[in-house]
Design an enzyme around this catalytic site. Structure first.
Site, PDB file in Angstrom:
ATOM      1  N   GLY A   1       0.793  -1.230   0.000  1.00  0.00           N
ATOM      2  CA  GLY A   1       0.000   0.000   0.000  1.00  0.00           C
ATOM      3  C   GLY A   1       0.825   1.279   0.000  1.00  0.00           C
ATOM      4  O   GLY A   1       0.322   2.322   0.418  1.00  0.00           O
ATOM      5  N   SER A   2       2.053   1.232  -0.492  1.00  0.00           N
ATOM      6  CA  SER A   2       2.848   2.481  -0.519  1.00  0.00           C
ATOM      7  C   SER A   2       2.232   3.482  -1.496  1.00  0.00           C
ATOM      8  O   SER A   2       2.292   4.696  -1.262  1.00  0.00           O
ATOM      9  CB  SER A   2       4.312   2.200  -0.870  1.00  0.00           C
ATOM     10  OG  SER A   2       4.439   1.702  -2.181  1.00  0.00           O
TER      11      SER A   2
ATOM     12  N   GLU B   1       6.448   5.728  -9.314  1.00  0.00           N
ATOM     13  CA  GLU B   1       5.017   5.394  -9.213  1.00  0.00           C
ATOM     14  C   GLU B   1       4.287   6.348  -8.271  1.00  0.00           C
ATOM     15  O   GLU B   1       3.185   6.820  -8.590  1.00  0.00           O
ATOM     16  CB  GLU B   1       4.838   3.968  -8.661  1.00  0.00           C
ATOM     17  CG  GLU B   1       5.118   2.874  -9.645  1.00  0.00           C
ATOM     18  CD  GLU B   1       4.791   1.498  -9.072  1.00  0.00           C
ATOM     19  OE1 GLU B   1       4.430   0.637  -9.872  1.00  0.00           O
ATOM     20  OE2 GLU B   1       4.890   1.291  -7.847  1.00  0.00           O
TER      21      GLU B   1
ATOM     22  N   LEU C   1      -9.860  -7.783 -12.980  1.00  0.00           N
ATOM     23  CA  LEU C   1     -11.278  -7.433 -12.933  1.00  0.00           C
ATOM     24  C   LEU C   1     -11.886  -7.549 -14.324  1.00  0.00           C
ATOM     25  O   LEU C   1     -11.303  -7.092 -15.309  1.00  0.00           O
ATOM     26  CB  LEU C   1     -11.439  -6.015 -12.389  1.00  0.00           C
ATOM     27  CG  LEU C   1     -11.041  -5.867 -10.917  1.00  0.00           C
ATOM     28  CD1 LEU C   1     -10.994  -4.403 -10.522  1.00  0.00           C
ATOM     29  CD2 LEU C   1     -11.987  -6.641 -10.010  1.00  0.00           C
TER      30      LEU C   1
ATOM     31  N   ASP D   1      -3.774  -4.687 -17.976  1.00  0.00           N
ATOM     32  CA  ASP D   1      -2.767  -3.621 -18.026  1.00  0.00           C
ATOM     33  C   ASP D   1      -2.770  -2.904 -19.371  1.00  0.00           C
ATOM     34  O   ASP D   1      -1.722  -2.626 -19.967  1.00  0.00           O
ATOM     35  CB  ASP D   1      -1.375  -4.176 -17.686  1.00  0.00           C
ATOM     36  CG  ASP D   1      -1.321  -4.704 -16.258  1.00  0.00           C
ATOM     37  OD1 ASP D   1      -1.968  -4.109 -15.381  1.00  0.00           O
ATOM     38  OD2 ASP D   1      -0.656  -5.719 -16.024  1.00  0.00           O
TER      39      ASP D   1
ATOM     40  N   MET E   1      -4.150  -7.102  -6.918  1.00  0.00           N
ATOM     41  CA  MET E   1      -3.709  -8.294  -7.646  1.00  0.00           C
ATOM     42  C   MET E   1      -4.871  -9.243  -7.917  1.00  0.00           C
ATOM     43  O   MET E   1      -4.913 -10.372  -7.451  1.00  0.00           O
ATOM     44  CB  MET E   1      -2.617  -9.015  -6.830  1.00  0.00           C
ATOM     45  CG  MET E   1      -1.411  -8.149  -6.542  1.00  0.00           C
ATOM     46  SD  MET E   1      -0.598  -7.550  -8.029  1.00  0.00           S
ATOM     47  CE  MET E   1       0.250  -9.030  -8.523  1.00  0.00           C
ATOM     48  N   HIS E   2      -5.838  -8.769  -8.643  1.00  0.00           N
ATOM     49  CA  HIS E   2      -6.939  -9.633  -9.093  1.00  0.00           C
ATOM     50  C   HIS E   2      -7.458  -9.002 -10.375  1.00  0.00           C
ATOM     51  O   HIS E   2      -7.782  -7.804 -10.393  1.00  0.00           O
ATOM     52  CB  HIS E   2      -8.049  -9.698  -8.026  1.00  0.00           C
ATOM     53  CG  HIS E   2      -9.327 -10.321  -8.521  1.00  0.00           C
ATOM     54  ND1 HIS E   2      -9.520 -11.680  -8.582  1.00  0.00           N
ATOM     55  CD2 HIS E   2     -10.462  -9.770  -9.021  1.00  0.00           C
ATOM     56  CE1 HIS E   2     -10.727 -11.940  -9.073  1.00  0.00           C
ATOM     57  NE2 HIS E   2     -11.307 -10.790  -9.351  1.00  0.00           N
TER      58      HIS E   2
ATOM     59  N   HIS F   1       0.457   0.585 -13.363  1.00  0.00           N
ATOM     60  CA  HIS F   1       1.210  -0.590 -13.790  1.00  0.00           C
ATOM     61  C   HIS F   1       2.683  -0.210 -13.954  1.00  0.00           C
ATOM     62  O   HIS F   1       2.990   0.813 -14.569  1.00  0.00           O
ATOM     63  CB  HIS F   1       0.662  -1.136 -15.109  1.00  0.00           C
ATOM     64  CG  HIS F   1       1.346  -2.385 -15.555  1.00  0.00           C
ATOM     65  ND1 HIS F   1       1.335  -3.547 -14.787  1.00  0.00           N
ATOM     66  CD2 HIS F   1       2.092  -2.666 -16.649  1.00  0.00           C
ATOM     67  CE1 HIS F   1       2.051  -4.476 -15.405  1.00  0.00           C
ATOM     68  NE2 HIS F   1       2.516  -3.976 -16.533  1.00  0.00           N
TER      69      HIS F   1
HETATM   70  C1  GRF Z   1       3.364  -1.490  -7.508  1.00  0.00           C
HETATM   71  O1  GRF Z   1       4.649  -1.668  -8.058  1.00  0.00           O
HETATM   72  C2  GRF Z   1       2.310  -1.570  -8.573  1.00  0.00           C
HETATM   73  O2  GRF Z   1       2.677  -0.970  -9.769  1.00  0.00           O
HETATM   74  C3  GRF Z   1       2.201  -3.065  -8.730  1.00  0.00           C
HETATM   75  O3  GRF Z   1       2.236  -3.551  -7.405  1.00  0.00           O
HETATM   76  C4  GRF Z   1       3.028  -2.663  -6.615  1.00  0.00           C
HETATM   77  C5  GRF Z   1       2.215  -2.257  -5.413  1.00  0.00           C
HETATM   78  O4  GRF Z   1       2.989  -1.578  -4.469  1.00  0.00           O
HETATM   79  N1  GRF Z   1       1.027  -3.445  -9.471  1.00  0.00           N
HETATM   80  P1  GRF Z   1       2.300  -0.956  -3.171  1.00  0.00           P
HETATM   81  O5  GRF Z   1       1.375  -2.002  -2.581  1.00  0.00           O
HETATM   82  O6  GRF Z   1       1.543   0.263  -3.612  1.00  0.00           O
HETATM   83  O7  GRF Z   1       3.419  -0.604  -2.242  1.00  0.00           O
END
Ligand code: GRF
Length: 208
Positions: free
Chosen positions: A17-18, A190, A105, A161, A102-103, A121
C-alpha cells in the site's frame, strides 16, 4: 447521508500500500485537490495497506475471492466481480484506483461501478503486461534489449494492463542496477505519477 464535499476516492490494494499512502498523503496536503479517500478495499487480509487505511481513519473493506466463492457455491468469478463492484459502489466513489490490486477485474466489474477506474502498472504502455513487470524489464535490459522501462496510469478496460493512458514516466535501467535498486526507483516514480494522474482525472485543467 453521503458526504459529497470534494471528490470521493476508493482505492483497491492487495499488499504494502505504498501507493495508497502516496494518495492519502496527497489528499491530506492538497497535492490532489479537493479529494479524500473514502474506502480502502483489499482482497488479502494481511495487506499492510489496510493498516495504513486504519491509521488514516479510512474505512477498510476486506473482500476476498476464496471465502466469497465458498459462501456462494456454484457461482463463477463474475459473481465475485459483481459483488465486489456493489461493495465498492456502496462507498459512492467518484473515482476508483487500483494501486497494487492483484486480481484481474472483468467487464462485469467495470459495468457495475458508477465511475472511472484507474490502474497503476510498473511498465510502459504495451510492454510487460501482467505480473513481474519490473523483473522482466530488468532481464530484458540485461540481455541488451532495452535501456529503460517505465510506469503508467491508465483507465481500466477488460484487457490486462491496457486501456486509455492518463500518464506515463520513463525510468532508465542503469548498467550497475540490481533488481532491488531498479524496483526502489520504480516505486518512487510510481508514487509521484499516480498522484499526478489522480489529480488530473479529478481536477482536469479548464480549457479557456
Ligand atoms: C506497484 O509496483 C504496482 O505498480 C504493482 O504492485 C506494486 C504495489 O505496491 N502493481 P504498493 O502495494 O503500492 O506498495
Amino acid at each position: 447521508m453521503t458526504d459529497r464535499t470534494g471528490s470521493r476516492v476508493a482505492v483497491l490494494i492487495s499488499g504494502n500500500g505504498s501507493n495508497l499512502q502516496a494518495i492519502l498523503d496527497a489528499c491530506a496536503d492538497g497535492t490532489i485537490a479537493n479529494a479524500r479517500v473514502v474506502g480502502v478495499v483489499s482482497n488479502r487480509r494481511k495487506a499492510y495497506g489496510l493498516v495504513r487505511a486504519e491509521k488514516a481513519g479510512v474505512e477498510q473493506v476486506y473482500f476476498p475471492l476464496g471465502p466469497f466463492r465458498k459462501a456462494h457455491p456454484g457461482t463463477d468469478r463474475a459473481a465475485y466481480d459483481v459483488a465486489l463492484a456493489e461493495r465498492v459502489a456502496a462507498l459512492s466513489p467518484d473515482l476508483i484506483v487500483l494501486a497494487g490490486w492483484m486480481h484481474i477485474l472483468s467487464a462485469d466489474f467495470l459495468d457495475a461501478v458508477p465511475c472511472p477506474v484507474l490502474n497503476l502498472h510498473p511498465a510502459l504502455p504495451g510492454a510487460f503486461p501482467g505480473t513481474g513487470a519490473i523483473a522482466r524489464a530488468f532481464e530484458a535490459a540485461r540481455a541488451g534489449k532495452l535501456t529503460h522501462t517505465g510506469v503508467m496510469v491508465h483507465h481500466v478496460i477488460p484487457e490486462i494492463d491496457a486501456g486509455p493512458v492518463v500518464a506515463t514516466a520513463e525510468v532508465p535501467i542503469h548498467a550497475d542496477d540490481d533488481l532491488e535498486a531498479l524496483t526502489a526507483r520504480m516505486h518512487a516514480v510510481e508514487h509521484t505519477l499516480l498522484v499526478q494522474a489522480v489529480d488530473l482525472v479529478l481536477n482536469p485543467p479548464q480549457v479557456a
